[in-house]
Design an enzyme around this catalytic site. Structure first.
Site, mmCIF file in Angstrom:
data_model
loop_
_atom_site.group_PDB
_atom_site.id
_atom_site.type_symbol
_atom_site.label_atom_id
_atom_site.label_comp_id
_atom_site.label_asym_id
_atom_site.label_seq_id
_atom_site.Cartn_x
_atom_site.Cartn_y
_atom_site.Cartn_z
ATOM 1 N N HIS A 1 -32.710 -0.960 22.667
ATOM 2 C CA HIS A 1 -33.917 -0.939 21.818
ATOM 3 C C HIS A 1 -34.464 0.478 21.675
ATOM 4 C CE1 HIS A 1 -37.333 -2.396 19.645
ATOM 5 N NE2 HIS A 1 -38.176 -1.838 20.497
ATOM 6 N N HIS B 1 -36.441 3.241 18.512
ATOM 7 C CA HIS B 1 -36.961 3.500 17.156
ATOM 8 C C HIS B 1 -36.697 4.996 16.961
ATOM 9 C CE1 HIS B 1 -39.732 -0.158 16.958
ATOM 10 N NE2 HIS B 1 -39.537 -0.063 18.266
ATOM 11 N N HIS C 1 -41.102 -7.798 12.635
ATOM 12 C CA HIS C 1 -41.750 -6.965 13.634
ATOM 13 C C HIS C 1 -42.354 -7.727 14.810
ATOM 14 C CE1 HIS C 1 -45.264 -4.502 15.105
ATOM 15 N NE2 HIS C 1 -44.216 -3.817 15.479
ATOM 16 N N GLU D 1 -45.003 -9.004 24.285
ATOM 17 C CA GLU D 1 -44.996 -7.641 24.822
ATOM 18 C C GLU D 1 -46.256 -7.352 25.636
ATOM 19 O OE1 GLU D 1 -44.354 -4.652 21.848
ATOM 20 O OE2 GLU D 1 -44.284 -3.019 23.317
ATOM 21 N N ASP E 1 -36.820 1.971 24.306
ATOM 22 C CA ASP E 1 -37.882 1.966 23.303
ATOM 23 C C ASP E 1 -37.997 3.395 22.751
ATOM 24 O OD1 ASP E 1 -39.885 1.008 21.637
ATOM 25 O OD2 ASP E 1 -40.791 -0.208 23.195
HETATM 26 ZN ZN LIG Z 1 -40.002 -1.451 19.749
#
Ligand SMILES: [Zn+2]
Length: 299
Positions: free
Chosen positions: A6, A8, A124, A154, A258
């Site tokens: 994961h 971004h 999302h 989360e 992340d």
């Molecule tokens: Zn994320």
């Protein structure tokens, strides 16, 4: 050899300007505001630098979320394997479903150019996406065998949003879409996905920190894979994932860093070492190391 399940990459350029150590909802607001201030050229430079870092750090597979679409081309030509998930969000159902249709066309086009890097969809999160968007995406991903990922369970703020319709994420959501009514379903994030028919389409569940015994049973029942990002969860005050309980239920778990807006590096060795300390005496260190080398997690 490592799978960073994961990331971004498009947020890499924000690494220096996005403070962590604040509650999730306020971090998200700060991050979104700062992202708006950067142009595409800056984001692209960040993506290229991040891909170099991944390759230097023995990462061969990556699960990347692309909201701007800027990471797709660089990842397809990087030699890395994995999935780049094109992100869709929208709390207004009409807008959200139009965006989904547009993303489906994009994905159909990009899939013709797949390499070891595959193309997927990301819906999302519950506080930014209409229920009908989840339902439509689940039907489509299942029918078309498109890998997909969702940020779920989360933060405590996300739980408050779904259980009671209150908290920092409800406030953010109300500011962005003031015209949309929200009746909280009064259930956990994982149970919410089950009600919407999402779990049977087996998305990759990113985070899954705020989970109880019933949630774990549902994840196991539908055999959904989970991505654990312990440094990000720690930095954004989200809590500790009950990793030992997940593994005891036979749930497939991968590890991810992340983005650089919530983790200090994209280096999986840093993530492993943090996870080993976080779950000390609950999960053996060598088991945590294995979680970082599982490309099949990405669907
Ligand atoms: Zn994320």
């Amino acid at each position: 050899m490592y799978t960073n399940a994961h990331t971004h990459l498009e947020l890499s350029a924000l690494a220096e300007v996005c403070p962590t150590g604040q509650e999730f909802g306020s971090w998200l607001q700060t991050m979104l505001a700062r992202r708006m201030q950067l142009d595409n050229a800056t984001l692209e430079r960040g993506i290229h630098k991040a891909i170099e870092q991944l390759q230097q750090n023995q990462t061969t597979t990556v699960g990347d979320i692309s909201a701007t679409r800027l990471s797709i081309e660089p990842l397809l030509s990087s030699g890395l394997a994995g999935v780049v998930y094109l992100e869709v969000l929208g709390f207004d159902p009409t807008v959200a479903l139009e965006r989904l249709s547009a993303a489906q066309r994009e994905i159909d086009t990009w899939r013709k150019r797949e390499t070891a890097m595959k193309i997927g969809l990301s819906i999302h999160a519950p506080y930014s996406c209409a229920p009908s968007l989840f339902e439509a995406a689940a039907r489509w991903c299942r029918a078309e065998a498109v890998p997909w990922a969702i940020h779920i369970a989360e933060s405590p703020a996300e739980v408050a949003f779904l259980q009671q319709g209150i908290g920092s994420l409800r406030e953010l959501n109300r500011r962005i879409t003031p015209h949309i009514e929200w009746q909280a379903p009064q259930c956990s994030p994982i149970a919410y996905l089950e009600r919407l028919g999402v779990l049977e389409a087996q998305p990759v569940l990113v985070h899954a920190v705020q989970v109880d015994a019933h949630d774990l049973a549902l994840i196991a029942q539908y055999d959904c894979a989970v991505v654990h990002c312990p440094r990000s969860n720690h930095n954004l005050l989200c809590g500790r994932m009950p990793l030992e309980q997940m593994l005891a239920q036979g749930i497939r778990v991968g590890l991810g860093t992340d983005s650089l807006t919530s983790a200090q590096s994209l280096d999986m060795r840093d993530e492993i070492s943090f996870a080993q300390q976080l779950h000390a005496y609950k999960v053996a260190p060598n088991i945590i190391e294995q979680l970082a080398t599982q490309p099949s997690i990405l669907g």
